[in-house]
Design a protein around this motif. Structure first.
Motif, PDB file in Angstrom:
ATOM      1  N   UNK A   1       4.717  -9.059   2.956  1.00 28.43           N
ATOM      2  CA  UNK A   1       4.846  -7.734   2.325  1.00 28.43           C
ATOM      3  C   UNK A   1       3.764  -7.444   1.291  1.00 28.43           C
ATOM      4  N   UNK A   2       3.350  -8.450   0.489  1.00 31.58           N
ATOM      5  CA  UNK A   2       2.324  -8.201  -0.521  1.00 31.58           C
ATOM      6  C   UNK A   2       0.985  -7.891   0.126  1.00 31.58           C
ATOM      7  N   UNK A   3       0.782  -8.315   1.346  1.00 31.68           N
ATOM      8  CA  UNK A   3      -0.441  -7.952   2.064  1.00 31.68           C
ATOM      9  C   UNK A   3      -0.300  -6.571   2.697  1.00 31.68           C
ATOM     10  N   UNK A   4       0.847  -6.314   3.286  1.00 32.79           N
ATOM     11  CA  UNK A   4       1.030  -5.070   4.028  1.00 32.79           C
ATOM     12  C   UNK A   4       1.159  -3.852   3.124  1.00 32.79           C
ATOM     13  N   UNK A   5       1.610  -4.050   1.886  1.00 36.60           N
ATOM     14  CA  UNK A   5       1.769  -2.887   1.008  1.00 36.60           C
ATOM     15  C   UNK A   5       0.423  -2.226   0.740  1.00 36.60           C
ATOM     16  N   UNK A   6      -0.662  -2.999   0.849  1.00 37.48           N
ATOM     17  CA  UNK A   6      -1.996  -2.436   0.661  1.00 37.48           C
ATOM     18  C   UNK A   6      -2.319  -1.411   1.746  1.00 37.48           C
ATOM     19  N   UNK A   7      -1.618  -1.510   2.880  1.00 36.02           N
ATOM     20  CA  UNK A   7      -1.854  -0.587   3.990  1.00 36.02           C
ATOM     21  C   UNK A   7      -0.827   0.548   4.004  1.00 36.02           C
ATOM     22  N   UNK A   8       0.059   0.566   3.012  1.00 32.31           N
ATOM     23  CA  UNK A   8       1.124   1.554   2.995  1.00 32.31           C
ATOM     24  C   UNK A   8       0.631   2.983   3.083  1.00 32.31           C
ATOM     25  N   UNK A   9      -0.355   3.335   2.257  1.00 34.03           N
ATOM     26  CA  UNK A   9      -0.881   4.706   2.261  1.00 34.03           C
ATOM     27  C   UNK A   9      -1.562   5.035   3.583  1.00 34.03           C
ATOM     28  N   UNK A 122      11.963 -12.874  -6.235  1.00 31.71           N
ATOM     29  CA  UNK A 122      10.966 -13.066  -5.187  1.00 31.71           C
ATOM     30  C   UNK A 122      10.046 -11.845  -5.084  1.00 31.71           C
ATOM     31  N   UNK A 123       8.764 -12.050  -5.361  1.00 32.58           N
ATOM     32  CA  UNK A 123       7.800 -10.950  -5.334  1.00 32.58           C
ATOM     33  C   UNK A 123       7.687 -10.330  -3.954  1.00 32.58           C
ATOM     34  N   UNK A 124       7.768 -11.147  -2.899  1.00 35.21           N
ATOM     35  CA  UNK A 124       7.657 -10.613  -1.538  1.00 35.21           C
ATOM     36  C   UNK A 124       8.826  -9.672  -1.237  1.00 35.21           C
ATOM     37  N   UNK A 125      10.009 -10.037  -1.681  1.00 34.61           N
ATOM     38  CA  UNK A 125      11.189  -9.194  -1.463  1.00 34.61           C
ATOM     39  C   UNK A 125      11.049  -7.881  -2.234  1.00 34.61           C
ATOM     40  N   UNK A 126      10.662  -7.975  -3.493  1.00 35.85           N
ATOM     41  CA  UNK A 126      10.484  -6.764  -4.312  1.00 35.85           C
ATOM     42  C   UNK A 126       9.439  -5.842  -3.698  1.00 35.85           C
ATOM     43  N   UNK A 127       8.375  -6.432  -3.167  1.00 30.46           N
ATOM     44  CA  UNK A 127       7.308  -5.638  -2.567  1.00 30.46           C
ATOM     45  C   UNK A 127       7.793  -4.934  -1.307  1.00 30.46           C
ATOM     46  N   UNK A 128       8.559  -5.647  -0.489  1.00 27.20           N
ATOM     47  CA  UNK A 128       9.099  -5.040   0.727  1.00 27.20           C
ATOM     48  C   UNK A 128      10.024  -3.873   0.384  1.00 27.20           C
ATOM     49  N   UNK A 129      10.913  -4.070  -0.562  1.00 29.80           N
ATOM     50  CA  UNK A 129      11.838  -3.010  -0.958  1.00 29.80           C
ATOM     51  C   UNK A 129      11.066  -1.795  -1.469  1.00 29.80           C
ATOM     52  N   UNK A 130      10.025  -2.038  -2.240  1.00 27.13           N
ATOM     53  CA  UNK A 130       9.204  -0.949  -2.765  1.00 27.13           C
ATOM     54  C   UNK A 130       8.533  -0.167  -1.633  1.00 27.13           C
ATOM     55  N   UNK A 131       8.026  -0.880  -0.639  1.00 31.04           N
ATOM     56  CA  UNK A 131       7.363  -0.218   0.486  1.00 31.04           C
ATOM     57  C   UNK A 131       8.371   0.568   1.327  1.00 31.04           C
ATOM     58  N   UNK A 132       9.551   0.010   1.511  1.00 27.58           N
ATOM     59  CA  UNK A 132      10.588   0.715   2.270  1.00 27.58           C
ATOM     60  C   UNK A 132      11.011   1.992   1.555  1.00 27.58           C
ATOM     61  N   UNK A 133      11.130   1.928   0.237  1.00 27.55           N
ATOM     62  CA  UNK A 133      11.457   3.137  -0.535  1.00 27.55           C
ATOM     63  C   UNK A 133      10.363   4.195  -0.368  1.00 27.55           C
ATOM     64  N   UNK A 134       9.141   3.749  -0.303  1.00 27.99           N
ATOM     65  CA  UNK A 134       8.021   4.686  -0.139  1.00 27.99           C
ATOM     66  C   UNK A 134       8.114   5.398   1.213  1.00 27.99           C
ATOM     67  N   UNK A 135       8.442   4.631   2.256  1.00 26.79           N
ATOM     68  CA  UNK A 135       8.630   5.250   3.569  1.00 26.79           C
ATOM     69  C   UNK A 135       9.769   6.266   3.521  1.00 26.79           C
ATOM     70  N   UNK A 136      10.861   5.900   2.879  1.00 24.92           N
ATOM     71  CA  UNK A 136      12.022   6.787   2.802  1.00 24.92           C
ATOM     72  C   UNK A 136      11.694   8.063   2.045  1.00 24.92           C
TER      73      UNK A 136
END
Length: 222
Positions: A1-9, A122-136
């Motif tokens: 997730x910490x890698x993929x969040x960079x591709x979120x936008x 867990x930073x990876x979990x927090x990052x995933x949740x943040x990215x999912x909220x962004x999609x929502x």
């Protein structure tokens, strides 16, 4: 997730209607290496390591791929093909071959580290949740599912880490209101594996693709 969040936008710029994301233990691992240099033994058995051909032993290719794994450089392939329905992926011969169960059971040592922190730490979990909220927030529908694992992989996971993993899954569901489909053990004893964490790209393993297709169609109709 910490890698993929960079591709979120970038992902959002494509204006997707649906994102499907498979997750597993490796996505939330928090391994700590005491040595300043990576341990070759660990990387040789690391579950996300690229597939090595079982019919042709190529020391040069293996060495180059090992270096690229450590430093994040694209892998070298000597036998890849592409398919029209998977334009972003290439598959080599080994990825298309189903491996015998005896070889799968010898794939990893029994002491493979799977270190998971509690989800709130867990930073990876927090990052995933943040990215999912962004999609929502951008009205993008998200499907989450636990990727399938072969029986031997499941057997070597320490019970404490297993409990932490499922606690993490519940935490993600509660934080995002996104139900997570569990395919983790569905094919664990089936003869469809290229290694213990990847289903072979093979017509005999179509059951996995069919199940994912059904999940997508059901979600689109809901």
């Amino acid at each position: 997730p910490t890698r993929r969040i960079k591709l979120g936008d970038e992902m959002l710029s494509l204006k997707p209607k649906l994102v499907i994301w498979g997750i597993s233990y490796r996505d939330f691992r928090t391994n700590i290496h005491e040595n300043p240099l990576p341990d070759p033994k660990y990387f040789l058995y690391e579950p996300t390591l690229s597939f090595l051909p079982d019919t042709t032993f190529n020391p040069k290719l293996i060495t180059l791929n090992f270096i690229r794994d450590v430093f994040g450089i694209s892998k070298v392939r000597n036998d890849t093909v592409s398919f029209s329905n998977t334009p972003f992926f290439q598959y080599n011969d080994h990825q298309r071959n189903i491996v015998d169960d005896k070889l799968l059971r010898n794939e990893y040592p029994a002491d493979i580290p799977i270190n998971l922190e509690e989800p709130t730490k867990n930073l990876e979990v927090k990052t995933l949740v943040s990215l999912l909220h962004k999609f929502q927030q951008h009205d993008v529908k998200v499907i989450l599912y636990l990727t399938p694992l072969q029986r031997h992989y499941l057997e070597i996971i320490p019970e404490k880490q297993n409990l932490t993993f499922y606690s993490t899954i519940s935490y993600i569901e509660n934080q995002t209101n996104i139900p997570i489909y569990n395919l983790q053990e569905k094919y664990s004893d089936a003869h469809i594996w290229v290694n213990t964490s990847h289903v072979a790209f093979n017509e005999k393993s179509m059951i996995y693709s069919e199940d994912i297709t059904k999940i997508i169609l059901d979600e689109l109709d809901s």
